[in-house]
Design an enzyme around this catalytic site. Structure first.
Site, PDB file in Angstrom:
ATOM      1  N   CYS A 128      -1.545   2.564 -10.398  1.00 28.94           N
ATOM      2  CA  CYS A 128      -2.151   1.900  -9.509  1.00 28.94           C
ATOM      3  C   CYS A 128      -3.500   2.280  -9.858  1.00 28.94           C
ATOM      4  O   CYS A 128      -4.606   1.132  -9.678  1.00 28.94           O
ATOM      5  CB  CYS A 128      -1.764   2.216  -7.750  1.00 28.94           C
ATOM      6  SG  CYS A 128      -0.313   1.292  -7.591  1.00 28.94           S
ATOM      7  N   LYS A 174      -5.577   1.568 -13.887  1.00 32.90           N
ATOM      8  CA  LYS A 174      -5.058  -0.199 -13.697  1.00 32.90           C
ATOM      9  C   LYS A 174      -6.343  -1.196 -13.027  1.00 32.90           C
ATOM     10  O   LYS A 174      -7.161  -2.076 -13.076  1.00 32.90           O
ATOM     11  CB  LYS A 174      -3.755  -0.517 -13.374  1.00 32.90           C
ATOM     12  CG  LYS A 174      -3.133  -2.389 -13.600  1.00 32.90           C
ATOM     13  CD  LYS A 174      -1.638  -2.638 -13.378  1.00 32.90           C
ATOM     14  CE  LYS A 174      -1.307  -2.347 -11.730  1.00 32.90           C
ATOM     15  NZ  LYS A 174      -1.840  -3.185 -11.029  1.00 32.90           N
ATOM     16  N   ARG A 207       3.513   7.027 -15.402  1.00 24.19           N
ATOM     17  CA  ARG A 207       2.830   6.044 -16.385  1.00 24.19           C
ATOM     18  C   ARG A 207       0.814   7.113 -16.287  1.00 24.19           C
ATOM     19  O   ARG A 207       0.988   7.286 -14.826  1.00 24.19           O
ATOM     20  CB  ARG A 207       2.323   5.630 -15.785  1.00 24.19           C
ATOM     21  CG  ARG A 207       3.812   4.526 -16.588  1.00 24.19           C
ATOM     22  CD  ARG A 207       4.421   2.708 -15.301  1.00 24.19           C
ATOM     23  NE  ARG A 207       4.704   2.914 -14.039  1.00 24.19           N
ATOM     24  CZ  ARG A 207       5.131   2.329 -13.301  1.00 24.19           C
ATOM     25  NH1 ARG A 207       5.198   0.906 -13.440  1.00 24.19           N
ATOM     26  NH2 ARG A 207       5.584   2.813 -11.600  1.00 24.19           N
ATOM     27  N   GLY A 225      -4.186   9.730 -11.365  1.00 19.11           N
ATOM     28  CA  GLY A 225      -3.435   8.824 -12.623  1.00 19.11           C
ATOM     29  C   GLY A 225      -2.691   8.270 -12.318  1.00 19.11           C
ATOM     30  O   GLY A 225      -2.733   7.316 -10.927  1.00 19.11           O
ATOM     31  N   PHE A 274       0.854  -1.327  -0.212  1.00 18.72           N
ATOM     32  CA  PHE A 274      -0.101  -0.009   0.148  1.00 18.72           C
ATOM     33  C   PHE A 274       1.159   1.170  -0.001  1.00 18.72           C
ATOM     34  O   PHE A 274       0.600   1.842   0.975  1.00 18.72           O
ATOM     35  CB  PHE A 274      -1.077  -0.245   1.260  1.00 18.72           C
ATOM     36  CG  PHE A 274      -2.157  -0.750   1.136  1.00 18.72           C
ATOM     37  CD1 PHE A 274      -2.939  -1.268   1.046  1.00 18.72           C
ATOM     38  CD2 PHE A 274      -1.342  -2.487   2.091  1.00 18.72           C
ATOM     39  CE1 PHE A 274      -3.895  -2.318   0.998  1.00 18.72           C
ATOM     40  CE2 PHE A 274      -2.261  -3.320   2.217  1.00 18.72           C
ATOM     41  CZ  PHE A 274      -3.519  -3.754   1.076  1.00 18.72           C
ATOM     42  N   LEU A 275       1.907   1.488  -0.647  1.00 19.63           N
ATOM     43  CA  LEU A 275       3.256   2.318  -1.036  1.00 19.63           C
ATOM     44  C   LEU A 275       2.249   3.535  -2.205  1.00 19.63           C
ATOM     45  O   LEU A 275       1.516   3.328  -2.548  1.00 19.63           O
ATOM     46  CB  LEU A 275       4.090   1.580  -1.324  1.00 19.63           C
ATOM     47  CG  LEU A 275       4.888   0.305  -0.779  1.00 19.63           C
ATOM     48  CD1 LEU A 275       6.099  -0.039  -2.074  1.00 19.63           C
ATOM     49  CD2 LEU A 275       5.056   0.601   0.363  1.00 19.63           C
TER      50      LEU A 275
END
EC number: 1.1.1.22
Length: 428
Positions: A259, A262, A326, A256, A149-150
């Site tokens: 994580c 996706k 990303r 964005g 959970f970084l």
């Protein structure tokens, strides 16, 4: 304890450095020979505050491109490989399948196999079945789901000071939870022990809820605009309610990164596979997908045409304190501005433009070089240096007067006192 981490990416390197710092003997392994070669020289392949120094300090952390032999050496193996989205939104577990193939040949003595990768529910059970089908005795391993959970930009701190540690185990497994707890014994954390699928879903639920808060406040910002109200007042007020909390209530251009987009897509795909409708999940994604369009319309309202206008964009990364681009909303913004005929100039303290934009956008090494003679300026990523910006200097070198605050973090009064026009979202 001797521990192997498979995957020298963002999660794998942070995990390796964190566990080495609390005394474990760590091997971080990856099939990317070039990356491992760079890591052995102390070169980290991405920007993450404090991580490079932490790795250089760790004498008990080594790097290897020999994945199978590294796994053979260690009784505990963490899997931290990527699971990027496929075109249909499902998680691509190709890298994970490669690790399973190596594991089937590397397990000669008992191993605790711990999955850090974000994977759809049922994946870890399938890993166990695949290993058994490949001929590995079920008495030689146990599978654990231990999701991360970084926060990028705070990863090392989060690894060493987690708000929770989730341990997913098989029903018949009565030993792995204790092993995982012993690995983290020098870290102060509450433990949540659950099933494998429970742990997998906790990770998705965590990101779904955070993304939902962002889309919620962005929809409220749209309503605020209609009533000439300030979304910042609403965020501050409802954030004081302990049932809601103040975090992730900052209206802006949307979420964005690697994580949220996706994981929401993967969760939606997993639900569809079980014929489960996902009304809220779809709405959260729709709000985020359309949020940037509101800013484009706002910019267009100030100009007859955007053709030939010089746009200065501050920020390329999807959030501050990382070079990760990303699913960056800043990148999406620049793509759209370029399509509309703008001459786009960008600056970011760490991130670099994606290759497909380099023919259409000029990146500068200094913020004021990007701003000079610009018709408008767009703050896309809230790096700290932009919060203490010299707006008088910006006003002196800009051609136009318009500043768009894409993160609702700028002091409007200060900027407008310099002769500029500052506008955000949900703010009068």
């Amino acid at each position: 304890m001797k521990i192997c981490v498979v995957g020298a990416g963002y999660v794998g390197l942070t995990l390796s450095a964190a566990l080495a710092s609390i005394g474990h003997d760590m091997i971080c392994t990856d099939k990317d020979v070039k990356k491992i070669g760079q890591l052995k020289k102390g070169v980290i392949p991405f920007y993450e505050p404090g991580l490079s120094d932490a790795i250089l300090r760790c004498g008990n952390l080594s790097f290897s491109s020999e994945v199978k032999s590294s796994m053979e050496e260690c009784p505990v193996i963490f899997i931290a490989v990527g699971t990027p989205p496929r075109s249909d939104g499902s998680a691509d577990t190709k890298a994970l399948q490669s690790v399973i193939g190596d594991l089937s040949e590397a397990i000669r003595s008992y191993k605790t196999i711990i999955t850090k990768s974000t994977v759809p529910p049922g994946t870890n059970e399938n890993i166990a079945k695949q290993l058994i089908a490949s001929g590995v005795s079920k008495n030689l391993f146990n599978i654990v789901s231990n999701p991360e959970f970084l926060r990028e930009g705070n990863a090392l701190y989060d690894m060493l000071h987690p708000d929770k540690t989730v341990i997913g185990v098989q029903e018949e497994d009565h030993v792995s939870a204790a092993i995982v707890k012993s690995i983290y014994k020098h870290i102060d954390t509450p433990f949540i022990v659950t099933s494998l699928a429970g742990a997998e879903l906790i990770k998705y639920a965590n990101n779904f809820f955070l993304a939902a808060k962002i889309s919620f406040i962005n929809e409220m910002a749209r309503i605020c605009e209609a009533y000439q109200s300030d979304i910042s007042d609403i965020s501050r007020a409802i954030g004081l309610d302990p049932r809601i909390g103040k975090h992730f209530l900052q209206a802006g251009i949307g979420y964005g990164g690697s994580c949220f987009p996706k994981d929401l897509q993967a969760l939606q795909f997993a639900a569809q596979e079980k014929n489960t409708e996902t009304f809220l999940l779809r709405a959260v994604q729709h709000i985020n997908d359309t949020q940037l369009g509101l800013y484009i319309k706002k910019i267009q309202s100030f100009f007859e045409t955007l053709q030939g206008k010089k746009a200065a964009v501050l920020g390329i990364s999807f959030k501050p304190n990382t070079d990760d681009i990303r699913n960056s909303q800043a990148v999406r913004l620049m793509e759209r501005l370029a399509e509309l005929g703008c001459d786009v100039h960008a600056y970011d303290p760490e991130a670099v433009l994606p290759e497909h934009l380099r023919q259409h956008v000029t990146q500068h090494s200094q913020a004021f070089d990007a701003i000079e003679e610009s018709d408008f300026l767009f703050l896309a990523t809230e790096w700290s240096e932009f919060l203490a910006f010299d707006w008088k200097k910006a006003a002196d070198i800009m051609k136009g007067r318009l500043v768009i605050d894409g993160r609702n973090v700028l002091k409007k009064e200060l900027i407008e006192a310099c002769g500029l026009i500052c506008t955000g979202v949900g703010r009068p």
